[in-house]
Design a protein around this motif. Structure first.
Motif, PDB file in Angstrom:
ATOM      1  N   TRP A  72     -75.090 -34.667 -48.038  1.00  0.00           N
ATOM      2  CA  TRP A  72     -74.544 -35.591 -47.057  1.00  0.00           C
ATOM      3  C   TRP A  72     -75.101 -35.305 -45.678  1.00  0.00           C
ATOM      4  O   TRP A  72     -75.699 -34.265 -45.436  1.00  0.00           O
ATOM      5  CB  TRP A  72     -73.014 -35.576 -47.048  1.00  0.00           C
ATOM      6  CG  TRP A  72     -72.377 -34.333 -46.515  1.00  0.00           C
ATOM      7  CD1 TRP A  72     -71.971 -34.100 -45.230  1.00  0.00           C
ATOM      8  CD2 TRP A  72     -72.021 -33.146 -47.253  1.00  0.00           C
ATOM      9  NE1 TRP A  72     -71.409 -32.849 -45.133  1.00  0.00           N
ATOM     10  CE2 TRP A  72     -71.421 -32.257 -46.356  1.00  0.00           C
ATOM     11  CE3 TRP A  72     -72.161 -32.772 -48.578  1.00  0.00           C
ATOM     12  CZ2 TRP A  72     -70.968 -30.995 -46.745  1.00  0.00           C
ATOM     13  CZ3 TRP A  72     -71.719 -31.525 -48.963  1.00  0.00           C
ATOM     14  CH2 TRP A  72     -71.121 -30.658 -48.053  1.00  0.00           C
ATOM     15  N   ILE A  73     -74.882 -36.257 -44.786  1.00  0.00           N
ATOM     16  CA  ILE A  73     -75.261 -36.110 -43.384  1.00  0.00           C
ATOM     17  C   ILE A  73     -73.964 -35.980 -42.602  1.00  0.00           C
ATOM     18  O   ILE A  73     -73.103 -36.858 -42.656  1.00  0.00           O
ATOM     19  CB  ILE A  73     -76.071 -37.318 -42.894  1.00  0.00           C
ATOM     20  CG1 ILE A  73     -77.331 -37.476 -43.741  1.00  0.00           C
ATOM     21  CG2 ILE A  73     -76.423 -37.164 -41.423  1.00  0.00           C
ATOM     22  CD1 ILE A  73     -78.094 -38.757 -43.482  1.00  0.00           C
ATOM     23  N   ASP A  74     -73.814 -34.851 -41.884  1.00  0.00           N
ATOM     24  CA  ASP A  74     -72.571 -34.638 -41.130  1.00  0.00           C
ATOM     25  C   ASP A  74     -72.578 -35.446 -39.831  1.00  0.00           C
ATOM     26  O   ASP A  74     -73.556 -36.139 -39.522  1.00  0.00           O
ATOM     27  CB  ASP A  74     -72.319 -33.141 -40.886  1.00  0.00           C
ATOM     28  CG  ASP A  74     -73.311 -32.502 -39.926  1.00  0.00           C
ATOM     29  OD1 ASP A  74     -74.131 -33.213 -39.318  1.00  0.00           O
ATOM     30  OD2 ASP A  74     -73.252 -31.264 -39.777  1.00  0.00           O
ATOM     31  N   VAL A  75     -71.492 -35.375 -39.075  1.00  0.00           N
ATOM     32  CA  VAL A  75     -71.363 -36.173 -37.855  1.00  0.00           C
ATOM     33  C   VAL A  75     -72.378 -35.799 -36.786  1.00  0.00           C
ATOM     34  O   VAL A  75     -72.639 -36.577 -35.874  1.00  0.00           O
ATOM     35  CB  VAL A  75     -69.928 -36.093 -37.274  1.00  0.00           C
ATOM     36  CG1 VAL A  75     -68.943 -36.784 -38.185  1.00  0.00           C
ATOM     37  CG2 VAL A  75     -69.531 -34.673 -36.995  1.00  0.00           C
ATOM     38  N   GLU A  76     -72.959 -34.611 -36.888  1.00  0.00           N
ATOM     39  CA  GLU A  76     -73.970 -34.185 -35.922  1.00  0.00           C
ATOM     40  C   GLU A  76     -75.387 -34.545 -36.370  1.00  0.00           C
ATOM     41  O   GLU A  76     -76.359 -34.233 -35.691  1.00  0.00           O
ATOM     42  CB  GLU A  76     -73.863 -32.680 -35.689  1.00  0.00           C
ATOM     43  CG  GLU A  76     -72.559 -32.289 -35.022  1.00  0.00           C
ATOM     44  CD  GLU A  76     -72.431 -30.792 -34.819  1.00  0.00           C
ATOM     45  OE1 GLU A  76     -73.297 -30.029 -35.314  1.00  0.00           O
ATOM     46  OE2 GLU A  76     -71.468 -30.389 -34.160  1.00  0.00           O
ATOM     47  N   GLY A  77     -75.535 -35.171 -37.546  1.00  0.00           N
ATOM     48  CA  GLY A  77     -76.835 -35.598 -38.030  1.00  0.00           C
ATOM     49  C   GLY A  77     -77.593 -34.555 -38.819  1.00  0.00           C
ATOM     50  O   GLY A  77     -78.798 -34.684 -39.010  1.00  0.00           O
ATOM     51  N   ILE A 133     -67.834 -34.835 -43.776  1.00  0.00           N
ATOM     52  CA  ILE A 133     -68.249 -35.239 -42.432  1.00  0.00           C
ATOM     53  C   ILE A 133     -68.605 -34.045 -41.559  1.00  0.00           C
ATOM     54  O   ILE A 133     -69.152 -34.208 -40.487  1.00  0.00           O
ATOM     55  CB  ILE A 133     -67.174 -36.102 -41.731  1.00  0.00           C
ATOM     56  CG1 ILE A 133     -65.856 -35.358 -41.611  1.00  0.00           C
ATOM     57  CG2 ILE A 133     -66.992 -37.425 -42.447  1.00  0.00           C
ATOM     58  CD1 ILE A 133     -64.821 -36.074 -40.772  1.00  0.00           C
ATOM     59  N   THR A 134     -68.293 -32.841 -42.022  1.00  0.00           N
ATOM     60  CA  THR A 134     -68.659 -31.635 -41.294  1.00  0.00           C
ATOM     61  C   THR A 134     -69.658 -30.851 -42.139  1.00  0.00           C
ATOM     62  O   THR A 134     -70.049 -31.284 -43.219  1.00  0.00           O
ATOM     63  CB  THR A 134     -67.424 -30.754 -41.010  1.00  0.00           C
ATOM     64  OG1 THR A 134     -66.848 -30.350 -42.252  1.00  0.00           O
ATOM     65  CG2 THR A 134     -66.397 -31.491 -40.175  1.00  0.00           C
ATOM     66  N   PRO A 186     -80.524 -39.179 -40.467  1.00  0.00           N
ATOM     67  CA  PRO A 186     -79.520 -38.605 -39.556  1.00  0.00           C
ATOM     68  C   PRO A 186     -78.925 -39.602 -38.570  1.00  0.00           C
ATOM     69  O   PRO A 186     -77.831 -39.378 -38.061  1.00  0.00           O
ATOM     70  CB  PRO A 186     -80.308 -37.514 -38.820  1.00  0.00           C
ATOM     71  CG  PRO A 186     -81.380 -37.126 -39.765  1.00  0.00           C
ATOM     72  CD  PRO A 186     -81.756 -38.389 -40.475  1.00  0.00           C
ATOM     73  N   GLU A 187     -79.612 -40.695 -38.297  1.00  0.00           N
ATOM     74  CA  GLU A 187     -79.069 -41.698 -37.380  1.00  0.00           C
ATOM     75  C   GLU A 187     -77.883 -42.445 -37.996  1.00  0.00           C
ATOM     76  O   GLU A 187     -77.169 -43.145 -37.302  1.00  0.00           O
ATOM     77  CB  GLU A 187     -80.158 -42.700 -36.977  1.00  0.00           C
ATOM     78  CG  GLU A 187     -81.245 -42.109 -36.103  1.00  0.00           C
ATOM     79  CD  GLU A 187     -82.267 -41.289 -36.892  1.00  0.00           C
ATOM     80  OE1 GLU A 187     -82.475 -41.542 -38.101  1.00  0.00           O
ATOM     81  OE2 GLU A 187     -82.846 -40.370 -36.293  1.00  0.00           O
ATOM     82  N   SER A 188     -77.702 -42.295 -39.312  1.00  0.00           N
ATOM     83  CA  SER A 188     -76.581 -42.932 -40.019  1.00  0.00           C
ATOM     84  C   SER A 188     -75.725 -41.846 -40.657  1.00  0.00           C
ATOM     85  O   SER A 188     -75.795 -41.616 -41.865  1.00  0.00           O
ATOM     86  CB  SER A 188     -77.100 -43.881 -41.093  1.00  0.00           C
ATOM     87  OG  SER A 188     -77.928 -44.860 -40.534  1.00  0.00           O
ATOM     88  N   PRO A 189     -74.893 -41.130 -39.863  1.00  0.00           N
ATOM     89  CA  PRO A 189     -74.104 -40.023 -40.418  1.00  0.00           C
ATOM     90  C   PRO A 189     -72.982 -40.489 -41.341  1.00  0.00           C
ATOM     91  O   PRO A 189     -72.707 -41.678 -41.454  1.00  0.00           O
ATOM     92  CB  PRO A 189     -73.538 -39.334 -39.176  1.00  0.00           C
ATOM     93  CG  PRO A 189     -73.490 -40.395 -38.140  1.00  0.00           C
ATOM     94  CD  PRO A 189     -74.639 -41.323 -38.443  1.00  0.00           C
ATOM     95  N   CYS A 190     -72.367 -39.518 -41.984  1.00  0.00           N
ATOM     96  CA  CYS A 190     -71.212 -39.725 -42.859  1.00  0.00           C
ATOM     97  C   CYS A 190     -71.548 -40.575 -44.091  1.00  0.00           C
ATOM     98  O   CYS A 190     -70.783 -41.446 -44.490  1.00  0.00           O
ATOM     99  CB  CYS A 190     -70.024 -40.293 -42.094  1.00  0.00           C
ATOM    100  SG  CYS A 190     -69.503 -39.245 -40.728  1.00  0.00           S
TER     101      CYS A 190
END
Length: 153
Positions: free
Chosen positions: A77-82, A122-123, A47-51
């Motif tokens: 995927w990992i969204d912008v909020e992690g 990304i969301t 989660p520290e590396s989103p998108c």
């Protein structure tokens, strides 16, 4: 006594404004059962590396025998909020399980090889961003516990 009509009006508005929260997708229903051991298999997928994303197409992926990859495969995927998110790789416009959306360089954009539709990763949902499709990628439930991402429908 003047408060009663206002309360009735407010109640009527609330009852008629409610909408079914279930997301209906044109992608056919198919079993999804996938566990991804992040610590062992994808240590950089955190989660520290989103998108960023991982793709598991239904045809061509090497997975365990117990795993089920939905109709066209699973993209995680990992969204912008992690948060970890997942969806079916089948384009909701073309509905071709053998030609799933492609995610170059495990990035944040999925593209349909047939119609060219683009979906942003990304969301929380794979929203269409380019083209005429109105539907999002069919979402799947994710749960993260003890270093493993569990994906189910």
């Amino acid at each position: 006594m003047r408060l009663q009509p206002i309360i009735l009006l407010l109640l009527a508005v609330l009852l008629t404004a409610c909408k079914d929260a279930n997301i209906q997708s044109p992608v056919p229903q198919a079993a999804v059962y996938l566990d991804i051991d992040i610590a062992r298999e994808y240590p950089g997928f955190v989660p520290e590396s989103p998108c960023q994303s991982l793709s598991f197409p239904r045809y061509g992926s090497i997975v365990y025998e117990r795993d089920r990859l939905g109709y066209g495969g699973v993209v995680v995927w990992i969204d912008v909020e992690g948060h970890y998110c997942a969806a079916d790789m089948c384009c909701p416009k073309c509905l071709s399980p053998r030609q799933p959306v492609e995610v170059p360089n495990n990035g944040s954009v999925a593209t349909c090889p047939i119609c060219g539709e683009e979906f942003t990763l990304i969301t929380q949902y794979g929203m269409p961003t380019k083209g005429i499709c109105r539907d999002i990628l069919k979402p799947y439930g994710t749960n993260f516990s003890y270093g493993i991402v569990h994906i189910r429908n």
